[in-house]
Enzyme design. Structure first.
Site, mmCIF file in Angstrom:
data_model
loop_
_atom_site.group_PDB
_atom_site.id
_atom_site.type_symbol
_atom_site.label_atom_id
_atom_site.label_comp_id
_atom_site.label_asym_id
_atom_site.label_seq_id
_atom_site.Cartn_x
_atom_site.Cartn_y
_atom_site.Cartn_z
ATOM 1 N N TRP A 102 89.753 33.580 46.995
ATOM 2 C CA TRP A 102 88.554 32.843 46.735
ATOM 3 C C TRP A 102 88.744 31.331 47.102
ATOM 4 C CZ3 TRP A 102 84.767 35.770 47.294
ATOM 5 C CH2 TRP A 102 84.720 37.240 46.752
ATOM 6 N N ASP A 171 85.797 26.430 40.757
ATOM 7 C CA ASP A 171 85.173 27.905 40.390
ATOM 8 C C ASP A 171 85.950 28.501 39.443
ATOM 9 O OD1 ASP A 171 84.595 30.157 40.967
ATOM 10 O OD2 ASP A 171 85.354 30.654 43.120
ATOM 11 N N LYS A 195 80.842 38.620 36.007
ATOM 12 C CA LYS A 195 82.138 38.882 35.587
ATOM 13 C C LYS A 195 82.329 38.594 33.940
ATOM 14 C CE LYS A 195 83.741 37.541 39.910
ATOM 15 N NZ LYS A 195 83.809 38.867 40.636
HETATM 16 C C1 LIG Z 1 86.789 33.420 41.688
HETATM 17 C C2 LIG Z 1 85.422 34.081 42.640
HETATM 18 N N1 LIG Z 1 84.805 33.258 43.222
HETATM 19 C C3 LIG Z 1 83.731 33.277 44.002
HETATM 20 C C4 LIG Z 1 83.289 34.767 44.016
HETATM 21 C C5 LIG Z 1 82.061 35.090 44.873
HETATM 22 O O1 LIG Z 1 80.946 35.396 44.217
HETATM 23 P P1 LIG Z 1 79.606 35.785 44.621
HETATM 24 O O2 LIG Z 1 79.905 37.360 44.805
HETATM 25 O O3 LIG Z 1 78.729 35.818 43.093
HETATM 26 O O4 LIG Z 1 79.261 34.994 45.521
HETATM 27 C C6 LIG Z 1 84.086 35.978 43.490
HETATM 28 C C7 LIG Z 1 83.601 37.309 43.412
HETATM 29 O O5 LIG Z 1 84.210 38.123 42.860
HETATM 30 C C8 LIG Z 1 85.188 35.285 42.497
HETATM 31 O O6 LIG Z 1 86.042 36.104 42.083
#
Ligand SMILES: Cc1ncc(COP(=O)(O)O)c(C=O)c1O
Length: 361
Positions: A102, A171, A195
Site C-alpha cells: 500500500w 494512511d 475495514k
Molecule cells: C492500507 C491501505 N491503503 C489503501 C487501501 C486502498 O483503499 P480503497 O480500496 O478504499 O481505495 C487499502 C485497501 O485495502 C489499504 O489496506
C-alpha cells in the site's frame, strides 16, 4: 440465523449490534416514514446525524480543534493523489516510506505530481520489519512525509510515529480506531472506512487547518480539502448511508469504553493468534514481533498443499475469508474491532485441531 466469524480484510465485519440497529430503523428512520438513504443530505435530520458522527469521531480520537474532519469519497486510493495535489504547494519534493504494497502504491501515484524520494524502505528486511527512526533519510525540502501505519497485506505495523520536520501524512486505513493515537503528531490522516470504521464508500480525512491553503490550482474541486471543509463534507452529495452507519459504529465504540478499552481487547486477540502461530509446527508468520500488526495477521502453512483443505474446513466451521491477499498467497486473518474475541478463540481452536489431524508431530 447464526452469523459466521468473518476475517475479511475489507469490506470487513461490522458489529452485530450496529447492524441490528440499522435493520430496526431501516424502513422508518426515527418515525419519519422513510429510510436514512431516502433523505436529503441537507435535511435537518440528516445534518444532525452527520454532525453527531463527526463529534463522536472527534471524541474517540481526541481530535484537536485545529483539525478538520472530512468525509470524502473515492476510497483511500484516491487520497494517494489527493494528498500531493493538496499538500505540494510550491514544493516539488515529497518523502515516502516504503513498508509494503500500500505504501508503494501511494508512492507510485505520488510520482505523477511530485519528485518522490524514498526516505526508507523495508525491502532489505523482506518487509518483515519497519525502518527505524534513525534509518529515515528525510529531505530538507519535502512538502510532506507519507507512510502507511499498518500494511494490510503484509501485516506490518509501525510501533512508533515518525518524527519529521515536514507535515506527516499517514494512511491509517487498516488500523484507525484500533488504539488511541496522538493526532497532533500528524498533518493528515486518512482511512478508507471499509475495514475498521463502516461500509465502503467513505474515506475519513483528518487534516490540520494550516495545510488547507496549499492545493495546486489543477486540484479537482471535489478533491480540494479546503472546499470540502468549507462545505462540511457536503460540497457534493456524500455517501449518506456509509456516513450514517459509520456514526453508529462510533457510538458502539464509545459504548465499548472507547479506544483504550478496544485497544486492550485488540492486543489480547492478536496475542492469542500469534501465540497459536508461534507454538505450532504448521503455521508461521515472519514479521518482527514489535511490528506485527494487531489488525491483520498473515500466516503460511509449512505444507502449502494443505491450504485448500484448510480454507474449505475453516469455511465449513463458520470461519470465513481466511485466504491471504492474491498478491502474496498464504492465509490472513483480519481481526478488526468488530471481530469478537470468540472469533479468535474459535480460529485458534480450529487451527490446533487442523494441525493435529493433518500435520501431527
Ligand atoms: C492500507 C491501505 N491503503 C489503501 C487501501 C486502498 O483503499 P480503497 O480500496 O478504499 O481505495 C487499502 C485497501 O485495502 C489499504 O489496506
Amino acid at each position: 440465523m447464526t452469523r459466521a466469524y468473518n476475517f475479511c480484510a475489507g469490506p470487513a465485519a461490522l458489529p452485530d449490534e450496529v447492524l441490528e440497529q440499522a435493520q430496526a430503523e431501516l424502513l422508518n428512520w426515527h418515525g419519519r416514514g422513510v429510510s436514512i438513504m431516502e433523505m436529503s443530505h441537507r435535511s435537518a435530520d440528516y445534518m444532525e446525524v452527520a454532525a453527531q458522527a463527526e463529534q463522536d469521531l472527534r471524541d474517540l480520537l481526541a481530535i484537536p480543534a485545529n483539525y478538520k474532519v472530512l468525509f470524502m469519497q473515492g476510497g483511500a486510493k484516491q487520497q494517494f493523489s489527493t494528498v500531493p495535489l493538496n499538500l505540494l504547494g510550491q514544493a516539488r519534493v515529497a518523502d515516502y516510506i516504503d513498508t509494503g504494497i500500500w505504501s508503494k502504491d501511494a508512492l507510485q501515484e505520488g510520482k505523477r505530481y511530485a519528485d518522490v524520494k524514498v526516505a526508507a524502505s523495508a525491502e532489505p528486511f523482506n518487509y518483515h520489519r519497519v525502518p527505524r527512526q534513525d534509518e529515515l533519510r528525510l529531505s530538507q525540502d519535502a512538502a510532506y512525509v507519507h507512510y502507511c501505519a499498518n500494511e494490510t497485506i503484509g501485516g506490518l505495523e509501525f510501533d512508533y510515529v515518525p518524527e519529521t520536520e515536514a507535515p506527516l501524512v499517514c494512511d491509517m486505513s487498516s488500523n484507525i480506531l484500533s488504539r488511541p493515537i496522538d493526532v497532533s503528531r500528524f498533518g493528515v490522516i486518512y482511512a478508507g472506512a471499509q475495514k475498521n470504521v463502516g461500509p465502503a464508500g467513505i474515506c475519513i480525512v483528518i487534516v490540520r487547518e494550516d495545510l488547507l491553503e496549499r492545493a495546486l490550482p489543477i486540484t479537482p474541486a471535489t478533491m480540494t480539502y479546503q472546499t470540502v471543509a468549507k462545505n462540511d463534507s457536503m460540497f457534493n452529495t456524500p455517501p449518506t448511508f456509509s456516513w450514517y452507519l459509520s456514526g453508529l459504529v462510533f457510538q458502539w465504540l464509545k459504548r465499548q469504553g472507547g479506544l483504550t478499552a478496544i485497544a486492550a481487547q485488540n492486543e489480547r486477540k492478536a496475542a492469542k493468534l500469534y501465540q497459536a502461530i508461534d507454538t505450532s509446527r504448521l503455521y508461521a508468520n515472519p514479521v518482527a514481533s514489535a511490528n506485527r500488526s494487531i489488525m491483520n495477521v498473515p500466516f503460511t502453512l509449512a505444507d502449502t498443499a494443505l491450504e485448500k483443505t484448510f480454507l474449505q474446513e475453516a469455511e465449513a466451521n463458520g470461519l470465513l475469508n481466511l485466504k491471504g491477499h492474491r498478491s502474496v498467497g498464504g492465509m490472513r486473518a483480519s481481526i478488526y474491532n468488530a471481530v469478537p474475541e470468540q472469533a479468535v478463540d474459535a480460529l485458534v481452536a480450529f487451527m490446533a485441531d487442523f494441525e493435529s489431524r493433518y500435520y501431527p508431530g
